[in-house]
Design a protein around this motif. Sequence first.
Motif, PDB file in Angstrom:
ATOM      1  N   ALA A 110      87.354  39.825 -22.950  1.00 34.19           N
ATOM      2  CA  ALA A 110      86.952  38.429 -22.830  1.00 34.19           C
ATOM      3  C   ALA A 110      85.442  38.244 -22.835  1.00 34.19           C
ATOM      4  CB  ALA A 110      87.534  37.841 -21.538  1.00 34.19           C
ATOM      5  N   HIS A 111      84.687  39.318 -22.648  1.00 33.48           N
ATOM      6  CA  HIS A 111      83.228  39.180 -22.602  1.00 33.48           C
ATOM      7  C   HIS A 111      82.669  39.135 -24.034  1.00 33.48           C
ATOM      8  CE1 HIS A 111      79.043  39.752 -21.438  1.00 33.48           C
ATOM      9  NE2 HIS A 111      79.418  39.495 -20.188  1.00 33.48           N
ATOM     10  N   PRO A 112      81.749  38.211 -24.334  1.00 34.55           N
ATOM     11  CA  PRO A 112      81.262  38.071 -25.721  1.00 34.55           C
ATOM     12  C   PRO A 112      80.406  39.245 -26.194  1.00 34.55           C
ATOM     13  CG  PRO A 112      80.066  36.602 -24.237  1.00 34.55           C
ATOM     14  CD  PRO A 112      81.206  37.169 -23.446  1.00 34.55           C
ATOM     15  N   ARG A 113      79.806  40.001 -25.294  1.00 32.83           N
ATOM     16  CA  ARG A 113      78.934  41.092 -25.720  1.00 32.83           C
ATOM     17  C   ARG A 113      79.693  42.387 -25.999  1.00 32.83           C
ATOM     18  NH1 ARG A 113      74.028  42.226 -22.008  1.00 32.83           N
ATOM     19  NH2 ARG A 113      73.775  43.772 -23.676  1.00 32.83           N
ATOM     20  N   VAL A 114      80.942  42.469 -25.580  1.00 35.04           N
ATOM     21  CA  VAL A 114      81.747  43.671 -25.800  1.00 35.04           C
ATOM     22  C   VAL A 114      82.333  43.618 -27.200  1.00 35.04           C
ATOM     23  CG1 VAL A 114      83.743  44.996 -25.023  1.00 35.04           C
ATOM     24  CG2 VAL A 114      82.239  43.914 -23.351  1.00 35.04           C
ATOM     25  N   MET A 115      82.192  44.714 -27.941  1.00 36.71           N
ATOM     26  CA  MET A 115      82.684  44.764 -29.310  1.00 36.71           C
ATOM     27  C   MET A 115      84.209  44.754 -29.337  1.00 36.71           C
ATOM     28  SD  MET A 115      80.051  47.525 -31.032  1.00 36.71           S
ATOM     29  CE  MET A 115      80.934  47.426 -32.594  1.00 36.71           C
ATOM     30  N   LYS A 116      84.751  44.068 -30.319  1.00 38.01           N
ATOM     31  CA  LYS A 116      86.206  43.992 -30.476  1.00 38.01           C
ATOM     32  C   LYS A 116      86.747  45.153 -31.306  1.00 38.01           C
ATOM     33  CE  LYS A 116      86.202  40.133 -28.222  1.00 38.01           C
ATOM     34  NZ  LYS A 116      84.742  40.083 -27.943  1.00 38.01           N
ATOM     35  N   ASN A 117      85.892  45.726 -32.163  1.00 34.57           N
ATOM     36  CA  ASN A 117      86.311  46.855 -32.996  1.00 34.57           C
ATOM     37  C   ASN A 117      85.172  47.866 -33.080  1.00 34.57           C
ATOM     38  OD1 ASN A 117      87.778  48.451 -34.724  1.00 34.57           O
ATOM     39  ND2 ASN A 117      87.199  47.292 -36.572  1.00 34.57           N
ATOM     40  N   PRO A 118      85.306  49.026 -32.441  1.00 34.90           N
ATOM     41  CA  PRO A 118      86.437  49.457 -31.596  1.00 34.90           C
ATOM     42  C   PRO A 118      86.476  48.701 -30.273  1.00 34.90           C
ATOM     43  CG  PRO A 118      84.673  51.065 -31.496  1.00 34.90           C
ATOM     44  CD  PRO A 118      84.259  50.058 -32.524  1.00 34.90           C
ATOM     45  N   GLY A 119      87.665  48.443 -29.825  1.00 42.23           N
ATOM     46  CA  GLY A 119      87.844  47.672 -28.611  1.00 42.23           C
ATOM     47  C   GLY A 119      87.671  48.502 -27.356  1.00 42.23           C
ATOM     48  N   PRO A 120      87.638  47.844 -26.190  1.00 41.69           N
ATOM     49  CA  PRO A 120      87.491  48.555 -24.912  1.00 41.69           C
ATOM     50  C   PRO A 120      88.767  49.294 -24.536  1.00 41.69           C
ATOM     51  CG  PRO A 120      87.827  46.217 -24.538  1.00 41.69           C
ATOM     52  CD  PRO A 120      87.705  46.385 -26.026  1.00 41.69           C
ATOM     53  N   GLY A 121      88.627  50.240 -23.631  1.00 41.48           N
ATOM     54  CA  GLY A 121      89.764  51.012 -23.146  1.00 41.48           C
ATOM     55  C   GLY A 121      89.661  51.275 -21.662  1.00 41.48           C
ATOM     56  N   ALA A 122      90.806  51.264 -20.970  1.00 47.08           N
ATOM     57  CA  ALA A 122      90.858  51.545 -19.532  1.00 47.08           C
ATOM     58  C   ALA A 122      91.637  52.830 -19.314  1.00 47.08           C
ATOM     59  CB  ALA A 122      91.514  50.382 -18.788  1.00 47.08           C
ATOM     60  N   TYR A 123      91.164  53.671 -18.394  1.00 41.38           N
ATOM     61  CA  TYR A 123      91.727  55.008 -18.219  1.00 41.38           C
ATOM     62  C   TYR A 123      91.806  55.351 -16.742  1.00 41.38           C
ATOM     63  CZ  TYR A 123      89.906  54.992 -22.975  1.00 41.38           C
ATOM     64  OH  TYR A 123      89.598  54.639 -24.257  1.00 41.38           O
ATOM     65  N   VAL A 124      92.821  56.183 -16.415  1.00 43.49           N
ATOM     66  CA  VAL A 124      92.938  56.787 -15.081  1.00 43.49           C
ATOM     67  C   VAL A 124      92.182  58.113 -15.131  1.00 43.49           C
ATOM     68  CG1 VAL A 124      94.495  57.691 -13.336  1.00 43.49           C
ATOM     69  CG2 VAL A 124      95.161  55.688 -14.684  1.00 43.49           C
ATOM     70  N   THR A 125      91.179  58.262 -14.260  1.00 43.59           N
ATOM     71  CA  THR A 125      90.320  59.450 -14.339  1.00 43.59           C
ATOM     72  C   THR A 125      90.533  60.439 -13.200  1.00 43.59           C
ATOM     73  OG1 THR A 125      88.561  58.221 -13.175  1.00 43.59           O
ATOM     74  CG2 THR A 125      88.535  58.200 -15.598  1.00 43.59           C
ATOM     75  N   ALA A 126      91.026  59.987 -12.036  1.00 45.19           N
ATOM     76  CA  ALA A 126      91.185  60.939 -10.926  1.00 45.19           C
ATOM     77  C   ALA A 126      92.025  60.307  -9.829  1.00 45.19           C
ATOM     78  CB  ALA A 126      89.825  61.370 -10.380  1.00 45.19           C
ATOM     79  N   PHE A 127      92.739  61.207  -9.081  1.00 44.33           N
ATOM     80  CA  PHE A 127      93.404  60.816  -7.838  1.00 44.33           C
ATOM     81  C   PHE A 127      92.479  61.228  -6.699  1.00 44.33           C
ATOM     82  CE2 PHE A 127      96.950  61.409 -10.804  1.00 44.33           C
ATOM     83  CZ  PHE A 127      97.550  60.160 -10.713  1.00 44.33           C
ATOM     84  N   ALA A 128      91.666  60.286  -6.257  1.00 42.27           N
ATOM     85  CA  ALA A 128      90.623  60.593  -5.288  1.00 42.27           C
ATOM     86  C   ALA A 128      91.168  60.543  -3.878  1.00 42.27           C
ATOM     87  CB  ALA A 128      89.463  59.624  -5.455  1.00 42.27           C
ATOM     88  N   GLU A 129      90.295  60.818  -2.924  1.00 44.91           N
ATOM     89  CA  GLU A 129      90.697  60.910  -1.511  1.00 44.91           C
ATOM     90  C   GLU A 129      91.117  59.560  -0.960  1.00 44.91           C
ATOM     91  OE1 GLU A 129      88.827  62.411   2.764  1.00 44.91           O
ATOM     92  OE2 GLU A 129      87.628  62.474   0.937  1.00 44.91           O
ATOM     93  N   SER A 130      90.375  58.488  -1.378  1.00 45.09           N
ATOM     94  CA  SER A 130      90.669  57.174  -0.815  1.00 45.09           C
ATOM     95  C   SER A 130      91.486  56.292  -1.748  1.00 45.09           C
ATOM     96  CB  SER A 130      89.356  56.446  -0.473  1.00 45.09           C
ATOM     97  OG  SER A 130      88.610  57.188   0.465  1.00 45.09           O
ATOM     98  N   GLY A 131      91.598  56.648  -3.029  1.00 48.15           N
ATOM     99  CA  GLY A 131      92.347  55.831  -3.969  1.00 48.15           C
ATOM    100  C   GLY A 131      92.374  56.474  -5.343  1.00 48.15           C
ATOM    101  N   ILE A 132      92.872  55.723  -6.317  1.00 47.11           N
ATOM    102  CA  ILE A 132      92.971  56.194  -7.695  1.00 47.11           C
ATOM    103  C   ILE A 132      91.765  55.676  -8.463  1.00 47.11           C
ATOM    104  CG2 ILE A 132      94.374  56.185  -9.778  1.00 47.11           C
ATOM    105  CD1 ILE A 132      96.805  55.687  -8.037  1.00 47.11           C
ATOM    106  N   SER A 133      91.013  56.557  -9.116  1.00 41.94           N
ATOM    107  CA  SER A 133      89.805  56.187  -9.858  1.00 41.94           C
ATOM    108  C   SER A 133      90.174  55.740 -11.269  1.00 41.94           C
ATOM    109  CB  SER A 133      88.826  57.361  -9.931  1.00 41.94           C
ATOM    110  OG  SER A 133      88.420  57.754  -8.629  1.00 41.94           O
ATOM    111  N   LEU A 134      89.672  54.574 -11.653  1.00 42.04           N
ATOM    112  CA  LEU A 134      89.869  54.023 -12.991  1.00 42.04           C
ATOM    113  C   LEU A 134      88.504  53.831 -13.658  1.00 42.04           C
ATOM    114  CD1 LEU A 134      92.492  51.230 -12.178  1.00 42.04           C
ATOM    115  CD2 LEU A 134      92.908  53.638 -12.735  1.00 42.04           C
TER     116      LEU A 134
END
Length: 452
Positions: free
Chosen positions: A354-378
């Motif tokens: 939804a942000h105008p400065r973020v490129m649509k192609n290639p588009g953004p991506g969200a990832y799970v990076t770690a199961f940390a001590e206090s929560g899940i890192s994204l």
Amino acid sequence: MLIYHRDTLTLNILLGALETKAGLVELAIGLFCVFVGWHVARYVYRRWFATHPGRFDLFLPYLLFRLVLPMSSQVLVILSTVVWVLLLGRSGIVLPIMSAMLFWFGAIRVLTAVVRQVLPQGKLERHSEHVLATTLWIGFISWAIGFDHFVLDWLDSVAFTVGKTRLSLLTMISTLMWVSVIMICSLWVSKLAEARVMKLQQVDLNLRIVITKLLRTVLVVVGVLVALPVLGVDLSVLSVFGGALGVGLGFGLQKIASNYVSGFIILLDRSIRVGDRLMVDNRVGYVSKLTSRYVVLKGLDGSEALVPNDTLISNTVLNQSYSDKAMWASISIQVGYSTDLDVALGILAEAAKAHPRVMKNPGPGAYVTAFAESGISLDLGFWVADPENGFMGLKSDLYLAIWRRFKQEGIEIPFPQREVRILADGLQPDPSMVASAIALQAAAAASREVRT
């Protein structure tokens, strides 16, 4: 008569004319003409330049504005002289002198405008303009009152002999003056040519810069070669100068020569362009200017570093926009272990899209990076097409959008928590253990307040 020979334009004649009533009337008429010319120049300034100050940076508009006052005043003085001499039959002395002064005033403004165009803007430009105008006015006054004969004879009398050549102070001043005039003309022509070349948008920017640098160098060298024979200097002396320059390059000027050669290499191979994002010695910035000796690297905080061209050639330089100026950036966030990860990852991706400065192609991506001590890192990764505008505002917008969506979906952002249990087993607790437990509880409470 309207025109006077130089021998009649003496101080005694002018002072004698001003002692008469007719001379004072002529002076008053001339001053009134200058006053009207000043009002005309003021009107032109308010009409064309007050609302468009950028026109002063253009040579022709600036020159025309500087000529409004002397030209309009001189036209009025000439008309007044015609009326005074032809119609009234009076003998004009003061008005022709004022007309000559206004003509010289206009010539001075033309010369100072050329000097202003050649020199870089700043104190040097202003001081040079004032010094040149003052010198020309002193020369004109000396010429008008016949004082120049005495000055020229005195300058020629101060002389010394070098071998078979007689050098006088007059010769040296004339040489300096002619060389300065020819050099200023060469620089002026090169600057006009540079402006024309830089407008050729179909030519690569680095190639345009190379052409302008070479053109300026050639014109300056040609100007020197033209000035020396005009002044009677044998060009064979340049062989001695060339030998001295070679010795200087061999002993102490290698770094300077290396920077100049490296500058032309950078411009020709187009490895670095204006606007590129570079990392040099842990300093990140954008190239704002390319010169033959250094590169201006403007940091994200506005500071500018002058990086020698030799450094860019001999060291490894990270060009983050060599083939494409788009850059990859990411932000990290944690969610609780009870969170629906599919929903959380979708929120992160939607906020970036939804942000105008973020490129649509290639588009953004969200990832799970770690199961940390206090929560899940994204992690949320995205491409930015205009990194020169910075990342702090962009990341702040994304964090705020994610925070609002998390509150709507009831997704919790965890923070460190500690639980302390005291098991007495029928015994009295140790006071030190109780104090430690209280301290741990206070620290946990403070941590929760800070996160809130």
